[in-house]
Design an enzyme around this catalytic site. Structure first.
Site, PDB file in Angstrom:
ATOM      1  N   ARG A  28      -0.159  48.258 -55.485  1.00 29.82           N
ATOM      2  CA  ARG A  28      -0.922  47.037 -55.728  1.00 29.82           C
ATOM      3  C   ARG A  28      -2.395  47.318 -56.015  1.00 29.82           C
ATOM      4  O   ARG A  28      -2.978  48.248 -55.460  1.00 29.82           O
ATOM      5  CB  ARG A  28      -0.805  46.089 -54.529  1.00 29.82           C
ATOM      6  N   HIS A  77       2.631  47.417 -59.558  1.00 27.15           N
ATOM      7  CA  HIS A  77       3.411  48.330 -60.406  1.00 27.15           C
ATOM      8  C   HIS A  77       3.124  48.156 -61.899  1.00 27.15           C
ATOM      9  O   HIS A  77       4.022  48.205 -62.740  1.00 27.15           O
ATOM     10  CB  HIS A  77       4.900  48.162 -60.139  1.00 27.15           C
ATOM     11  N   HIS A 116      10.711  55.489 -59.151  1.00 24.67           N
ATOM     12  CA  HIS A 116      11.114  54.463 -58.186  1.00 24.67           C
ATOM     13  C   HIS A 116      12.629  54.447 -57.916  1.00 24.67           C
ATOM     14  O   HIS A 116      13.219  53.369 -57.783  1.00 24.67           O
ATOM     15  CB  HIS A 116      10.659  53.089 -58.676  1.00 24.67           C
ATOM     16  N   SER A 117      13.256  55.608 -57.786  1.00 24.72           N
ATOM     17  CA  SER A 117      14.665  55.613 -57.394  1.00 24.72           C
ATOM     18  C   SER A 117      14.828  55.258 -55.926  1.00 24.72           C
ATOM     19  O   SER A 117      13.989  55.601 -55.086  1.00 24.72           O
ATOM     20  CB  SER A 117      15.288  56.992 -57.643  1.00 24.72           C
ATOM     21  N   TYR A 118      15.929  54.573 -55.626  1.00 23.41           N
ATOM     22  CA  TYR A 118      16.351  54.305 -54.256  1.00 23.41           C
ATOM     23  C   TYR A 118      17.456  55.301 -53.931  1.00 23.41           C
ATOM     24  O   TYR A 118      18.544  55.244 -54.515  1.00 23.41           O
ATOM     25  CB  TYR A 118      16.902  52.890 -54.115  1.00 23.41           C
ATOM     26  N   ASP A 157       7.495  49.841 -45.520  1.00 28.53           N
ATOM     27  CA  ASP A 157       6.813  49.681 -46.813  1.00 28.53           C
ATOM     28  C   ASP A 157       5.417  50.232 -46.599  1.00 28.53           C
ATOM     29  O   ASP A 157       4.451  49.487 -46.459  1.00 28.53           O
ATOM     30  CB  ASP A 157       6.792  48.205 -47.206  1.00 28.53           C
ATOM     31  N   GLU A 215       8.064  57.370 -53.271  1.00 29.31           N
ATOM     32  CA  GLU A 215       7.194  57.152 -54.421  1.00 29.31           C
ATOM     33  C   GLU A 215       5.956  58.036 -54.284  1.00 29.31           C
ATOM     34  O   GLU A 215       4.961  57.660 -53.668  1.00 29.31           O
ATOM     35  CB  GLU A 215       6.799  55.680 -54.510  1.00 29.31           C
TER      36      GLU A 215
END
Length: 350
Positions: free
Chosen positions: A96, A121, A195-197, A252, A314
């Site tokens: 952000r 992003h 940004h893979s999970y 987060d 990330e």
């Protein structure tokens, strides 16, 4: 519109048509494979990783990242109550920027706001929804694809024409190497990430029983996900993962990384005996657990993704760095080259 199934072979790379976006542009999937049977699939849309298939102890391959089976779902995912950015490259600025405002060279810039009055992003579209140009190569380390994107001046209201290249390489040592490069014709903020999970138990499972390690003693203090400029010591903090422990069900947070200490993080599945180690030259790694698709979109193989479906690593600079002089600089100077390197290495533990 009927989609033709086409494939082009180039060494250990297979190129297939993945879908067609509404303006009729074709989006291809580039499927890389190494001698161990590991696979990496990436599409032109967002330079997005759609699958990472890792050999497991029982001889089966485990798909360890969340994603969708169709291009339509990737496009529609940005209209979910919280866009997941599955597998995408994020830019120009990951994380952000407070109120979408920063000042550079005595000029104040007002960015697109797309998250509770802030820029997240990269803004309303960002790099994650762009169509990237792909070039496939077989290099000494393994199969490789370089994605290129030209971000024009004033895209999302950022200054400067920015040319970006992101190279994914699948090595014979089961590493996914990501190399980022960018140049601009004006000074501009930049903070790229992937940004893979990840879910080492398989993309249709949850991450609750996997062990997380993060080599960090501090995180950024935030208020409503915006850095205050202060740091929190992790001693006796629930987010202290210097000794591996189970993944949190909600996190987060931006972890401040020490210099020259690798790996910076790892994830371990006892079920499949797979460990993923994370290496980077960046000053931070943002850890996020999520993947919720709100029962609106089905994941791959009809999976129902929820709040604990995956965990993101990330690797990046600090969020909102342009507004904090004591944070590492996120300004790319005119004519200079931005570089970043991150490696996700997969190991079988038995």
């Amino acid at each position: 519109m009927e989609i033709k199934q086409i494939a082009q072979y180039k060494g250990d790379i297979i190129k297939k048509l993945f879908g067609v976006i509404p303006n009729k542009a074709e989006i291809f999937s580039h499927q890389l494979k190494n001698k161990n049977g590991m696979e990496l699939h990436i599409i032109d849309y967002g330079a997005t990783i759609t699958a990472i298939k890792v050999p497991s102890k029982n001889g089966k391959r485990i798909d360890v990242v969340l994603g969708f089976d169709s291009l339509d779902h990737y496009i529609r995912s940005f209209s979910l109550p919280a866009a997941p950015y599955f597998g995408a490259i994020v830019g120009r600025y990951a994380g952000r920027i407070h109120r979408g405002i920063f000042t550079l060279n005595e000029t104040t810039y007002l960015l697109n706001k797309n998250s509770n009055g802030h820029s997240l992003h990269g803004g309303a579209k960002g790099f994650s929804r762009a169509i990237w140009k792909a070039e496939e190569n077989i290099i000494a380390e393994g199969a490789s694809v370089t994605f290129s994107y030209k971000s024009p001046e004033n895209e999302e209201f950022f200054p400067g024409n920015l040319e970006v290249k992101v190279t994914y390489t699948l090595t014979e040592s089961n590493e996914i190497k990501i190399k980022y490069q960018a140049v601009s014709d004006q000074d501009t903020p930049i903070n790229l990430t992937h940004h893979s999970y990840f879910n080492l138990d398989g993309h249709e499972s949850d991450i609750k029983n996997q062990e997380l390690f993060v080599n960090a003693k501090r995180i950024l203090e935030t208020t409503e996900n915006i850095p205050t400029g202060r740091f929190l010591d992790l001693k006796n903090h629930p987010f202290d993962f210097q000794a591996p422990k189970k993944c949190p069900q909600a996190i987060d947070a931006t972890f401040v990384l020490p210099q020259d200490v690798q790996p910076v993080a790892s994830l371990f599945s006892e079920k499949n005996q797979i460990k993923m180690k994370v290496f980077t030259d960046q000053p931070a790694v943002h850890i996020y657990v999520g993947g919720n698709c709100f029962n609106i979109l089905e994941g791959k193989e009809k999976a129902n993704y929820h709040l604990w479906s995956g965990i993101c690593f990330e690797t990046q600079n600090f969020p909102d760095a342009p507004n904090h002089a004591h944070f590492p600089s996120a300004i790319l100077k005119k004519g200079e080259t931005y570089t970043q390197r991150t490696i996700y290495k997969f190991e079988m533990m038995s």
